[in-house]
Design a protein around this motif. Structure first.
Motif, short mmCIF file in Angstrom:
data_model
loop_
_atom_site.label_atom_id
_atom_site.label_comp_id
_atom_site.label_asym_id
_atom_site.label_seq_id
_atom_site.Cartn_x
_atom_site.Cartn_y
_atom_site.Cartn_z
N PHE A 162 0.85 -1.19 0.00
CA PHE A 162 0.00 0.00 0.00
C PHE A 162 0.89 1.23 0.00
CE2 PHE A 162 0.28 -1.24 4.50
CZ PHE A 162 0.69 -0.06 5.10
N ALA A 163 0.29 2.38 -0.28
CA ALA A 163 1.05 3.63 -0.34
C ALA A 163 0.27 4.71 0.39
CB ALA A 163 1.30 4.04 -1.79
N THR A 164 0.97 5.52 1.19
CA THR A 164 0.34 6.63 1.89
C THR A 164 0.47 7.89 1.04
OG1 THR A 164 2.40 6.86 3.14
CG2 THR A 164 0.59 5.70 4.20
N LEU A 165 -0.67 8.59 0.88
CA LEU A 165 -0.71 9.80 0.06
C LEU A 165 -1.56 10.84 0.79
CD1 LEU A 165 -1.63 7.14 -1.94
CD2 LEU A 165 -0.80 8.77 -3.62
N GLY A 166 -0.94 11.91 1.24
CA GLY A 166 -1.69 12.91 1.99
C GLY A 166 -2.24 12.28 3.26
N LEU A 183 -4.52 1.08 -1.37
CA LEU A 183 -4.37 -0.35 -1.06
C LEU A 183 -4.22 -1.06 -2.39
CD1 LEU A 183 -4.31 -2.47 1.16
CD2 LEU A 183 -6.79 -2.61 1.01
N ASN A 184 -3.04 -1.51 -2.69
CA ASN A 184 -2.65 -1.79 -4.07
C ASN A 184 -3.06 -3.16 -4.58
OD1 ASN A 184 -1.46 0.76 -4.20
ND2 ASN A 184 0.49 -0.01 -3.43
N ARG A 185 -3.22 -3.22 -5.89
CA ARG A 185 -3.34 -4.47 -6.62
C ARG A 185 -1.95 -4.80 -7.13
NH1 ARG A 185 -6.50 -9.04 -7.50
NH2 ARG A 185 -5.82 -10.00 -9.43
N MET A 186 -1.37 -5.89 -6.64
CA MET A 186 0.03 -6.18 -6.90
C MET A 186 0.23 -6.94 -8.21
SD MET A 186 1.45 -4.87 -4.13
CE MET A 186 2.97 -5.67 -3.65
N ARG A 223 -1.16 -11.30 -1.97
CA ARG A 223 -1.61 -11.80 -0.66
C ARG A 223 -1.16 -10.88 0.47
NH1 ARG A 223 0.36 -16.95 0.93
NH2 ARG A 223 2.25 -16.52 -0.23
N GLU A 224 -0.04 -10.16 0.28
CA GLU A 224 0.47 -9.26 1.33
C GLU A 224 -0.51 -8.14 1.64
OE1 GLU A 224 4.34 -7.75 0.32
OE2 GLU A 224 4.95 -9.64 -0.58
N THR A 225 -1.31 -7.74 0.67
CA THR A 225 -2.20 -6.60 0.87
C THR A 225 -3.35 -6.93 1.83
OG1 THR A 225 -3.62 -7.10 -1.05
CG2 THR A 225 -1.66 -5.78 -1.46
N TYR A 264 -7.44 3.45 -3.65
CA TYR A 264 -7.28 2.37 -4.62
C TYR A 264 -7.64 1.08 -3.91
CZ TYR A 264 -5.69 0.62 -9.13
OH TYR A 264 -5.66 0.08 -10.40
N SER A 265 -8.13 0.10 -4.66
CA SER A 265 -8.60 -1.15 -4.06
C SER A 265 -7.75 -2.32 -4.55
CB SER A 265 -10.07 -1.39 -4.43
OG SER A 265 -10.45 -2.73 -4.11
N ARG A 266 -7.49 -3.23 -3.65
CA ARG A 266 -6.79 -4.46 -4.00
C ARG A 266 -7.61 -5.34 -4.93
NH1 ARG A 266 -7.87 -8.87 -0.34
NH2 ARG A 266 -5.69 -9.44 -0.28
N GLU A 267 -8.88 -5.01 -5.12
CA GLU A 267 -9.76 -5.76 -6.02
C GLU A 267 -9.76 -5.21 -7.44
OE1 GLU A 267 -10.96 -8.40 -4.72
OE2 GLU A 267 -10.54 -7.88 -2.62
N GLU A 268 -9.07 -4.11 -7.68
CA GLU A 268 -9.04 -3.50 -9.01
C GLU A 268 -8.46 -4.46 -10.05
OE1 GLU A 268 -10.13 -0.79 -10.34
OE2 GLU A 268 -10.55 0.61 -8.71
#
Length: 411
Positions: A168-172, A177-180, A187-189, A210-214
């Protein structure tokens, strides 16, 4: 007015106050030569030494006044009820792609029997060898159990977890929450999902942009926060161009303040897997860069104007573009390895361009990249040098191993 969420990251270089790490664990000891490619590794670090180096890294951050939090602790603290704990176990099993129903059942009972949440999280990260489970009676075995009997793991380990920058990445005040790129890392997400949904602090009011399901992938190593309004994002082996558009639009909809993205189209290969392996910000007007990307680099500017997305392919060089968007007269691109092609290639492979800035001009680096480090010091930077002979075997440096949760705003 100060925002009320626990995430505050409006630059790459504001004084770092809180950071999330993961201390390498038993998942490293579950690496084996036959399956390195499957787990995105080139070599097997020596765990005891990797932990010593990682502890040195964490202490160096504390010595600079940074509060160090650990992914494994935050994940364990997020399993706040028996129901949430059960749900986590079920999702973990579902995402492990276990085709044998008998093994699924055995793993469920194995994990449920672990009494402590931190031990449970550690075990899910380490992976589960088949020899740790009770023998499956012959009459309960399916064809899959026979065909896959040679593979030693019931659930694969997650050895890349000490690179906390990517899931994942922090922004502001928000989080992507990333799609790898690969199943082994996607699985890490799951840990991030539970932290930002259920944690007593970090599960409270944090916008997810952002979604890990994207359906398109993006990883945190490709996302740099250059200012309160400007992001730099790599189009790389691990991040799709379409994901960048989605992320900017979602940031706009959540009111995070980011108006512009500079998109870097870099080579699609493991050597340059993320933007931060070839480019990082180390001071208000200074950046590290790997010279091998400069000649063929294509740059695009994406902007939200009056609610509409615009995209421009730039025809100026990177230094000019950065200076323009950061309202600076000029910027200094500091080349990894200097002008020596051999040194640049070797030190980029050992993450000479992958730095973690603690505050403007104060930077954590691996001590092994002596040529690049000398150049950085000649530009007036203060370097905090850490050992990384074992950590670097996973192909990542100080920025890869850290996820800022709070930075002070730049004045």
């Amino acid at each position: 007015m100060r925002n009320t969420t626990p995430i505050h990251v409006s630059s790459e270089i504001g004084r770092l106050k809180k950071v999330m790490l993961h201390r390498p664990g038993k998942e490293i000891d579950n690496l084996m030569p036959d399956y390195l490619e499957r787990l995105l590794f080139d070599d097997i670090p020596f765990l005891e030494e990797a932990q010593r180096e990682h502890d040195q890294f964490a202490q160096a951050l504390r010595d600079e006044g940074v509060e160090v939090l650990y992914l494994e602790d935050l994940a364990a603290e997020s399993l706040t009820t028996p129901e949430i704990r059960q749900q986590f176990i079920e999702e973990y099993i579902a995402e492990a792609h276990i085709r044998s129903q008998a093994i699924q059942d055995a793993i469920r009972q194995f994990l449920l029997a672990i009494p402590d949440n931190r031990q449970l999280v550690d075990k899910t990260m380490a992976g589960i060898q088949k020899v740790e489970l009770p023998d499956i009676p012959l009459e309960k075995k399916g064809l899959t159990d026979f065909v896959e009997s040679h593979y030693p793991f019931a659930v694969d380990p997650m050895p890349n977890l000490y690179f906390t920058r990517d899931p994942f990445a922090t922004l502001g005040r928000g989080v992507s929450l990333n799609r790898m790129y690969a199943d082994t890392r996607n699985r890490e997400t799951l840990y991030g999902k539970y932290i930002f949904t259920h944690h007593p602090i970090y599960g409270q009011g944090v916008p997810l942009v952002y979604s890990r399901e994207e359906g398109t992938r993006i990883e945190g190593g490709d996302i740099l926060v250059l200012s309160e309004e400007l992001l730099a994002i790599g189009i790389s082996q691990r991040t799709d161009a379409a994901s960048i558009e989605k992320l900017l639009q979602n940031c706009h909809q959540e009111g995070l303040g980011f108006k512009t993205v500079i998109a870097f189209e870099i080579a699609n290969n493991r050597k340059f897997m993320h933007l931060d392996t070839v480019f990082t910000m180390v001071d208000r007007d200074k950046f590290t860069i790997h010279p091998e990307i400069e000649q063929d680099l294509r740059l695009y500017t994406l902007a939200i104007e009056a609610g509409e997305l615009s995209i421009i392919e730039e025809d100026c060089d990177l230094a000019t573009l950065l200076a323009r968007h950061l309202n600076l007269p000029q910027v200094d691109l500091i080349r990894c390895g200097g002008d020596n092609r051999v040194a640049a290639g070797r030190e980029q492979w050992n993450d000479g361009s992958n730095t973690l800035t603690i505050s403007p001009g104060v930077v954590v680096v691996y001590n092994r990249n002596t040529i690049t480090n000398a150049i950085l010091e000649s530009r007036g930077l203060r370097l905090i040098k850490i050992g990384g002979s074992e950590l670097v075997r996973g192909r990542g440096g100080p920025r890869c191993m850290s996820m800022p949760l709070e930075r002070e705003p730049l004045s």
